[in-house]
Design a protein around this motif. Sequence first.
Motif, PDB file in Angstrom:
ATOM      1  N   ILE A  27      92.624  19.620  94.129  1.00 57.28           N
ATOM      2  CA  ILE A  27      93.076  19.374  95.353  1.00 57.28           C
ATOM      3  C   ILE A  27      91.773  19.009  96.294  1.00 57.28           C
ATOM      4  O   ILE A  27      91.843  17.893  97.033  1.00 57.28           O
ATOM      5  CB  ILE A  27      93.298  20.427  95.997  1.00 57.28           C
ATOM      6  N   ALA A  28      90.771  19.738  95.015  1.00 52.48           N
ATOM      7  CA  ALA A  28      89.214  19.109  95.623  1.00 52.48           C
ATOM      8  C   ALA A  28      89.282  17.012  95.318  1.00 52.48           C
ATOM      9  O   ALA A  28      88.542  16.124  95.784  1.00 52.48           O
ATOM     10  CB  ALA A  28      88.398  19.564  95.072  1.00 52.48           C
ATOM     11  N   LYS A  48      91.324  14.972  95.302  1.00 54.10           N
ATOM     12  CA  LYS A  48      92.069  14.432  95.884  1.00 54.10           C
ATOM     13  C   LYS A  48      91.483  14.078  97.606  1.00 54.10           C
ATOM     14  O   LYS A  48      91.498  13.568  98.261  1.00 54.10           O
ATOM     15  CB  LYS A  48      93.517  15.446  96.379  1.00 54.10           C
ATOM     16  N   GLU A  49      90.806  15.458  98.023  1.00 59.26           N
ATOM     17  CA  GLU A  49      90.566  15.513  99.393  1.00 59.26           C
ATOM     18  C   GLU A  49      89.143  14.598  98.839  1.00 59.26           C
ATOM     19  O   GLU A  49      88.982  13.312  99.794  1.00 59.26           O
ATOM     20  CB  GLU A  49      89.502  16.563  99.163  1.00 59.26           C
ATOM     21  N   LYS A  50      88.475  14.075  97.734  1.00 63.65           N
ATOM     22  CA  LYS A  50      87.166  13.084  98.143  1.00 63.65           C
ATOM     23  C   LYS A  50      87.832  12.184  98.145  1.00 63.65           C
ATOM     24  O   LYS A  50      86.789  10.975  98.396  1.00 63.65           O
ATOM     25  CB  LYS A  50      86.536  14.276  96.072  1.00 63.65           C
ATOM     26  N   MET A  61      89.799  10.875  99.962  1.00 64.67           N
ATOM     27  CA  MET A  61      90.247  10.130 100.839  1.00 64.67           C
ATOM     28  C   MET A  61      89.654   9.396 101.726  1.00 64.67           C
ATOM     29  O   MET A  61      89.509   8.805 102.537  1.00 64.67           O
ATOM     30  CB  MET A  61      91.004  11.497 102.251  1.00 64.67           C
ATOM     31  N   PHE A 101      95.768  10.230 102.410  1.00 63.65           N
ATOM     32  CA  PHE A 101      95.501  11.578 101.893  1.00 63.65           C
ATOM     33  C   PHE A 101      96.718  10.822 100.254  1.00 63.65           C
ATOM     34  O   PHE A 101      96.840  11.288  99.139  1.00 63.65           O
ATOM     35  CB  PHE A 101      95.878  12.624 102.210  1.00 63.65           C
ATOM     36  N   VAL A 150      97.571  18.640 101.680  1.00 63.99           N
ATOM     37  CA  VAL A 150      96.491  18.491 101.540  1.00 63.99           C
ATOM     38  C   VAL A 150      96.533  17.901 103.299  1.00 63.99           C
ATOM     39  O   VAL A 150      95.597  18.337 103.739  1.00 63.99           O
ATOM     40  CB  VAL A 150      95.416  17.545 100.792  1.00 63.99           C
ATOM     41  N   LYS A 151      97.737  17.022 103.151  1.00 64.68           N
ATOM     42  CA  LYS A 151      97.397  16.936 105.024  1.00 64.68           C
ATOM     43  C   LYS A 151      97.673  17.942 105.872  1.00 64.68           C
ATOM     44  O   LYS A 151      96.744  17.979 107.075  1.00 64.68           O
ATOM     45  CB  LYS A 151      98.117  15.202 105.732  1.00 64.68           C
ATOM     46  N   ASN A 191      97.159  20.751 105.209  1.00 65.72           N
ATOM     47  CA  ASN A 191      95.957  21.640 105.096  1.00 65.72           C
ATOM     48  C   ASN A 191      95.619  21.472 106.571  1.00 65.72           C
ATOM     49  O   ASN A 191      94.805  22.328 106.971  1.00 65.72           O
ATOM     50  CB  ASN A 191      95.355  21.866 103.707  1.00 65.72           C
ATOM     51  N   HIS A 192      94.813  20.030 106.555  1.00 70.11           N
ATOM     52  CA  HIS A 192      93.878  19.178 107.473  1.00 70.11           C
ATOM     53  C   HIS A 192      94.669  19.387 109.420  1.00 70.11           C
ATOM     54  O   HIS A 192      94.128  19.162 109.866  1.00 70.11           O
ATOM     55  CB  HIS A 192      93.642  18.431 107.227  1.00 70.11           C
TER      56      HIS A 192
END
Length: 891
Positions: free
Chosen positions: A274-275, A277-279, A281, A288, A297-298, A300-301
Amino acid sequence: MGTVQTSLIFLPGALFLCLLLYILIKFLYKVWWTPIRVQQALRSQGIKGRSYRFLYGSTKEILNMRKESFSKPMNLTHHIFPRIHPHIHTWINAYGKNFMYWYGPRAHLVVTETELVKEIMNNRDKSYPKADTEGFRKKLLGDGLVTTEGEKWAKLRKLANHAFHAESLKNMTPAMISSAEMMLERWKQQEGKEIEVFEEFRLLTSEVISRTAFGSSYLEGQDIFDMFRKLSIIISRNAFKVRIPFLSWLLKSGDDIESEKLEQGIRDSIIRIIAKKEKSMNGEVGNFGVDFLGLLVKANHDADEGNHVTVQDVVDECKTFYIAGHETTTSLLAWTVLLLAIYTDWQEKARQEVLDLFGKEPPNSDGISRLKTMNMIINETLRLYPPVVSLLRKVKCETKLGNFNLPANINLVMPTLSIHHDIQIWGEDAQLFKPEKFSEGVAKATNNNPAVFLPFGLGPRSCVGLNFATNEAKIGLTMMLQRYAFTLSPAYIHSPIVILTVRPQHGIQSKNRDSAIILIEYFPFKKHLPDFALSSHPPKGRIFKNGDDVESDKLAKGIRDLILDIIQKREEKMTGKVDSYGSDFLGLLLKAHHDVPENYKITLEDIVDECKTFYGAGQGTTAVLLSWIVFLLALNTDWQDKVRQEVLKVLGKERPNSEGIARLKTMNMVVNETLRLYPPASNLTKKVQRKVKLGKLVLPANMNVYIPIMALHHDPKIWGNDAHLFNPERFSEGVNKATNNSPASYIPFSMGPRTCVGLNFAINEAKITLAMILQRYKFTLSPNHIHSPTQMLLVRPGRGVRITLHSLQHYVGMSFFYWNGPTAELVVTEPELIKEILYNRDKWYPKPEVETYFRKLVGDGLVASEGEKWAMLRKLSNHAFHGESLKVSAL
Ligand code: HEM
């Protein structure tokens, strides 16, 4: 004061005692009072089943039955219900379609009445939520889409629907194709060898779900998959083991400790993904990606509470999709390939469809949706071997189901496997692989009753990955069929087992023989055709002799001497009488040498050459033909069975005779098709004697014309797209029909005046031998067989044809029939069936009429009689031969 002191001393003790009493009462309420009450409630409504046993319920019995069932392999039939669910199988027979058993103190109501199944699965007022997920299972699945309920479920389901809808699936096709290509690239090293497919498909499906849902790869998620695997094994090891409340909190078993570690390890690995993936973006919220992880992840944000999911939700959802996304499809692919390896006629049909639609090109979404035969095969596989063998729900609060009033907090088990194998639903052939059941779609096959075919569940909680899984399976199978033919390894052991999904028992832990198939390179001729077509002829009349020339001269002389020896022996036997030469071919030749007018005489040298010709042509060609027939029948066991059935019908177990041999139509088709695919003589050469017009060509004298029989026999323009496939059916209406009245398209024996003189001899010999083999043996291709057609004068198997013989006398599990005059006799060798026949008390299987001569021997005595007379005689003889009488007669 004293009283206060005393009270202060005793109060905690009393409180502790009260607490203990409360716990004890609660415990007894849960494990004794409630089950007894529930049992009475169910019994009073006519629901039969196992009686509750304190604390453990029925689990010990179930464990013992499963242990016994999984302890040994089974015959190669698809009757897997008694093996996989021995308890349900036994108890359905004892108690009827709906019955109860106990998982510890919780009642499980097994429901197989499909109207009730429909009511439960389609229920929309939330009376039947998913059963509680506890213990090790919870560690595996977390609180993701498969297990969760209520609003959270609705939110997650919306996300998953979006990620796996039809348009998204189209975009996933290239990733599925590249993953399958990776697998097939690995297989190149295995051609002609045995390969364990369950493990192969596990890698494939892991790669596909990693790429499509998580924008990652199998390698990146490898540790997650490994940990899942270990956790799945812990779950299956502990299935039906009751955990005693309180005690299991205090005392942790090795599996508890191990599973906690695994749960934490999986969580850490997913958080890392997950981290990453976030990185990726780069701070842009909308960036995402459109894959499933991107959507999670989207969410989650997302600040909107209606869409927001927590990090723990993302982790649980990833776990759910990693596990649901590959275990199930692996099982589907492995069983489909096994069934196609057994039923090679269906393998050929599927291949033909694939070639018609895609040729050798990679599959595309449009074509995939038109794979009708493959669809039928997949559905039939899912019916016989559903990866998910039962569906579980719980009764939330007291409710009415059909005519039953169900108490709260019992579980409902809907055993998919039992429903899929029910002969009342699917007919007498329910245990057989018959994809044609689905030829007019699922609705027709199920008589419009969706509750009889439940591989993907039913209703609002049905599988969200249905299209994803079937697409993936179809792509994998298509690409496999385009490249390979495959047969079941003779070493295969049939032992289906459940470890989350139904799978081959040894497929995962060890490289055993389970789910093993033999890969055979498809299009074997692609490699060899040019060699044959261009085979050069050695120049004649060498001046300088090389080693081979000298060696071959020596061999020619050796052969000549041996033949002269044989001729001399025959001549010694001759007494000068005309008829003493013998009526065989050598006799005729000798007669033509001695006893005909001078200008018809043949020389001794002619006899030698003729003998050489017939030794060579008579032996080599037929041996090669027989080898290819056996090879093809070992590969296409459905045709082997068909020919055997014909042989047994026409000849029984008797020695073949000319009249019978002439009636072997299916064998004829097989022989013709073998001669088409593997013509022992692959080409013909003729010399142009003088300048001649051939069609529109004018050919000068002294050149050669070359007729490539092999190329003609494999030409798709003549034989259609399945020209390279073994399909004896094409000869079902004779050679003329098969060649569209173009005799020159099929010339294994050449044609015209120089057509092979040994044609009938060779075919007769091959048929007689084959008939006698088939009467005695079933055979399969050995894993050591290496397919290498080579041209050494004839097209022969370069490294032989290695098969494994299975004696029919000992072939347990095989049933076939033959004709005893006008009466069909079914040979039954399966012990279960034998038991059913011999134990039958309804008199469905009396003795057949005693044949006249035998009746003369035994009259209408105990052996031959039936009915009341038999009962009377039997009683008499039982009495005469019972244990005590035997003792007396021994004295
Ligand atoms: C041949 C392959 C598959 C089979 C036979 C299968 C079977 C099932 C069944 C029977 C259910 C319903 C369970 C129930 O009602 O209790 C289910 C649910 C589910 N499946 Fe599959 N599945 C397959 C492939 C997949 C794949 C590839 C994915 C993911 C990409 C997936 C994800 C899910 C999820 C998330 C649920 C829960 C849906 C919900 O509760 O809303 N499945 N599956």
